[in-house]
Design a protein around this motif. Structure first.
Motif, PDB file in Angstrom:
ATOM      1  N   ARG A 181       8.443   9.672  -3.844  1.00 29.62           N
ATOM      2  CA  ARG A 181       9.235   9.483  -5.048  1.00 29.62           C
ATOM      3  C   ARG A 181       8.387   8.825  -6.126  1.00 29.62           C
ATOM      4  NH1 ARG A 181      12.081  12.490  -2.759  1.00 29.62           N
ATOM      5  NH2 ARG A 181      14.293  12.345  -2.259  1.00 29.62           N
ATOM      6  N   VAL A 182       8.888   8.827  -7.365  1.00 27.48           N
ATOM      7  CA  VAL A 182       8.273   8.032  -8.422  1.00 27.48           C
ATOM      8  C   VAL A 182       8.358   6.571  -8.006  1.00 27.48           C
ATOM      9  CG1 VAL A 182       8.429   7.378 -10.855  1.00 27.48           C
ATOM     10  CG2 VAL A 182       8.876   9.735 -10.164  1.00 27.48           C
ATOM     11  N   ALA A 183       7.340   5.801  -8.333  1.00 25.83           N
ATOM     12  CA  ALA A 183       7.206   4.438  -7.821  1.00 25.83           C
ATOM     13  C   ALA A 183       8.450   3.584  -8.025  1.00 25.83           C
ATOM     14  CB  ALA A 183       5.989   3.769  -8.460  1.00 25.83           C
ATOM     15  N   ASP A 184       9.080   3.687  -9.203  1.00 27.74           N
ATOM     16  CA  ASP A 184      10.225   2.802  -9.462  1.00 27.74           C
ATOM     17  C   ASP A 184      11.503   3.244  -8.754  1.00 27.74           C
ATOM     18  OD1 ASP A 184      10.740   5.015 -11.019  1.00 27.74           O
ATOM     19  OD2 ASP A 184      10.581   3.976 -12.935  1.00 27.74           O
ATOM     20  N   LEU A 185      11.458   4.348  -7.993  1.00 25.61           N
ATOM     21  CA  LEU A 185      12.605   4.782  -7.201  1.00 25.61           C
ATOM     22  C   LEU A 185      12.426   4.501  -5.711  1.00 25.61           C
ATOM     23  CD1 LEU A 185      13.514   8.240  -8.813  1.00 25.61           C
ATOM     24  CD2 LEU A 185      14.573   6.008  -9.218  1.00 25.61           C
ATOM     25  N   VAL A 186      11.290   3.902  -5.335  1.00 25.32           N
ATOM     26  CA  VAL A 186      11.047   3.598  -3.924  1.00 25.32           C
ATOM     27  C   VAL A 186      11.881   2.382  -3.525  1.00 25.32           C
ATOM     28  CG1 VAL A 186       9.326   2.842  -2.247  1.00 25.32           C
ATOM     29  CG2 VAL A 186       8.722   4.553  -3.965  1.00 25.32           C
ATOM     30  N   PRO A 187      12.672   2.466  -2.450  1.00 22.48           N
ATOM     31  CA  PRO A 187      13.479   1.320  -2.015  1.00 22.48           C
ATOM     32  C   PRO A 187      12.609   0.100  -1.739  1.00 22.48           C
ATOM     33  CG  PRO A 187      14.174   3.321  -0.890  1.00 22.48           C
ATOM     34  CD  PRO A 187      12.913   3.663  -1.616  1.00 22.48           C
ATOM     35  N   SER A 188      13.148  -1.069  -2.041  1.00 25.01           N
ATOM     36  CA  SER A 188      12.367  -2.301  -1.944  1.00 25.01           C
ATOM     37  C   SER A 188      11.997  -2.678  -0.511  1.00 25.01           C
ATOM     38  CB  SER A 188      13.144  -3.462  -2.579  1.00 25.01           C
ATOM     39  OG  SER A 188      14.405  -3.634  -1.935  1.00 25.01           O
ATOM     40  N   ASP A 189      12.725  -2.149   0.470  1.00 27.26           N
ATOM     41  CA  ASP A 189      12.435  -2.504   1.858  1.00 27.26           C
ATOM     42  C   ASP A 189      11.446  -1.549   2.512  1.00 27.26           C
ATOM     43  OD1 ASP A 189      14.172  -0.359   1.845  1.00 27.26           O
ATOM     44  OD2 ASP A 189      15.350  -1.050   3.561  1.00 27.26           O
ATOM     45  N   MET A 190      10.831  -0.656   1.733  1.00 26.11           N
ATOM     46  CA  MET A 190       9.879   0.310   2.269  1.00 26.11           C
ATOM     47  C   MET A 190       8.441  -0.082   1.917  1.00 26.11           C
ATOM     48  SD  MET A 190      11.401   2.848   3.866  1.00 26.11           S
ATOM     49  CE  MET A 190      13.153   3.058   4.234  1.00 26.11           C
ATOM     50  N   ILE A 191       7.512   0.378   2.723  1.00 28.03           N
ATOM     51  CA  ILE A 191       6.087   0.210   2.439  1.00 28.03           C
ATOM     52  C   ILE A 191       5.660   1.385   1.562  1.00 28.03           C
ATOM     53  CG2 ILE A 191       3.774   0.099   3.420  1.00 28.03           C
ATOM     54  CD1 ILE A 191       5.058  -1.000   5.987  1.00 28.03           C
ATOM     55  N   ALA A 192       5.060   1.093   0.408  1.00 32.04           N
ATOM     56  CA  ALA A 192       4.696   2.153  -0.547  1.00 32.04           C
ATOM     57  C   ALA A 192       3.189   2.302  -0.636  1.00 32.04           C
ATOM     58  CB  ALA A 192       5.271   1.840  -1.928  1.00 32.04           C
ATOM     59  N   VAL A 193       2.745   3.547  -0.768  1.00 27.90           N
ATOM     60  CA  VAL A 193       1.329   3.869  -0.951  1.00 27.90           C
ATOM     61  C   VAL A 193       1.201   4.683  -2.232  1.00 27.90           C
ATOM     62  CG1 VAL A 193      -0.678   5.068   0.004  1.00 27.90           C
ATOM     63  CG2 VAL A 193       0.933   3.917   1.543  1.00 27.90           C
ATOM     64  N   SER A 194       0.481   4.154  -3.218  1.00 29.69           N
ATOM     65  CA  SER A 194       0.309   4.869  -4.469  1.00 29.69           C
ATOM     66  C   SER A 194      -0.499   6.145  -4.245  1.00 29.69           C
ATOM     67  CB  SER A 194      -0.406   3.983  -5.497  1.00 29.69           C
ATOM     68  OG  SER A 194      -0.722   4.730  -6.657  1.00 29.69           O
ATOM     69  N   LEU A 195      -0.045   7.233  -4.850  1.00 25.99           N
ATOM     70  CA  LEU A 195      -0.743   8.503  -4.739  1.00 25.99           C
ATOM     71  C   LEU A 195      -1.654   8.777  -5.939  1.00 25.99           C
ATOM     72  CD1 LEU A 195       2.032  10.727  -3.147  1.00 25.99           C
ATOM     73  CD2 LEU A 195       0.093   9.621  -2.042  1.00 25.99           C
ATOM     74  N   GLY A 196      -1.801   7.778  -6.812  1.00 23.22           N
ATOM     75  CA  GLY A 196      -2.883   7.827  -7.790  1.00 23.22           C
ATOM     76  C   GLY A 196      -2.571   8.385  -9.154  1.00 23.22           C
TER      77      GLY A 196
END
Length: 338
Positions: A181-196
């Motif tokens: 998802r777009v970064a600001d739609l990622v749930p706060s309890d998830m681990i996020a990895v930027s795709l650049g």
């Protein structure tokens, strides 16, 4: 989710005992012994998939099986238990009282079984099995070639099940390993990895449209133009968002048609019906080829980019670790795509 019951030999048998006490309360007990047949765990997974999705068809798609096979699995389990788990009509599926208690009481134990199998699989050194990924269609197009297909070339024993849909889903509850998802739609309890790659919007119209209409110079000018309206997954109409020199504005555009899929909106814009508001990458080729003309360029700044996200797990599979590792590798490259 990974399907360990289909890919890993399980040195135990699951049996479920169900009964009612004098107060008509259900009692469920799970025991393990002997050798587990693959159908045992699959039958239980079938019940929980139907309960989660509220549909035999959707559950069958999630599990990668036919609706007929799914129905047979449920009937088999109901016959063994001696109770009906679902109320079925031609229009709906719902849990019976017995089914609801079954799900409530068996659910934690079933999660423990899957957790144990995932723990075993996490010890594998060669990635294998299935990875289920949920993404917006736009995000799926962005990651398919540079990430997903490259991952498959490097890991031929892994199968990727990539599901695209506009609505935001709970990837854990709906059986996915990863989301995009777009970064600001990622749930706060998830681990996020930027795709650049950062994201940017574009307002476009066809050359034929601008032969009869003056180009808008500021966002409020859009109110004098027919625009392709977009309906969000929650049913709300999307307001076009703009920003320049710290000044943000939203325009509730008007137009002759409302759509909920970018490819349909693109077709309408190419046909000269009105102006459209898209993610830049969805119409970049059209702009470069002259099929579409971009306007209000200075009012669409770069926004947060795409992220891969997943729940924290103690025992991620070798396939999941490899996919996340490749995503981090690609996201760290300057100018990477994604």
């Amino acid at each position: 989710m990974l399907s360990p019951d289909r890919d890993v030999f399980c040195p135990f048998k699951m049996s479920v005992d169900i009964g009612f006490d004098n107060q008509d309360k259900m009692g469920c007990r799970i025991s393990f012994c002997g050798t587990m047949t693959r159908a045992d765990l699959n039958d239980l997974d079938a019940v929980f998939a139907i309960a989660r999705r509220g549909s035999f068809r959707a559950a069958a798609l999630d599990l990668g099986m036919s609706t007929t096979a799914l129905s047979n699995a449920v009937r088999k389990l109901e016959a063994e238990l001696g109770v009906r788990l679902f109320n079925r009509t031609t229009r709906s599926v719902s849990l019976t009282d017995a089914g609801r208690l079954f799900v409530e009481q068996v659910g934690p134990a079933l999660q423990d079984v899957h957790g144990a199998l995932e723990a075993v699989r996490s010890q594998q050194t060669t990635p294998s099995g299935t990875l289920r990924i949920n993404a917006f269609a736009m995000a799926a197009r962005e990651i398919l070639s540079p990430l997903v297909l490259e991952f498959l070339r490097r890991n031929p024993q892994v199968h990727v099940d990539l599901v695209t849909e506009g609505r935001l889903v709970d990837i854990v509850a709906e059986g996915f390993d990863l989301g995009v998802r777009v970064a600001d739609l990622v749930p706060s309890d998830m681990i996020a990895v930027s795709l650049g790659r950062p994201q940017r919007y574009a307002v476009v119209g066809s050359p034929s449209y601008f032969e009869g209409h003056e180009k808008p110079r500021v966002p409020p000018d859009l109110l004098n133009h027919p625009c392709i309206r977009v309906r969000l997954p929650n049913g709300a109409l999307y307001r076009w968002q703009f920003e320049k020199d710290g000044q943000a504005t939203q325009i509730d555009v008007r137009g002759p048609i409302t759509l909920d899929e970018a490819s349909l909106a693109r077709t309408a814009v190419l046909e000269g019906i009105g102006l459209g508001f898209f993610m830049e990458q969805d119409v970049r080729g059209d702009i470069e080829a002259g099929r579409l003309v971009r306007v209000l360029d200075g009012w669409t700044p770069v926004r947060a980019g795409l992220c891969l996200y997943y729940p924290g797990r103690r025992n991620p599979s070798a396939a999941l670790r490899a996919f996340i590792g490749l995503a981090r590798e690609l996201g760290a490259k300057p100018g990477a795509s994604p």
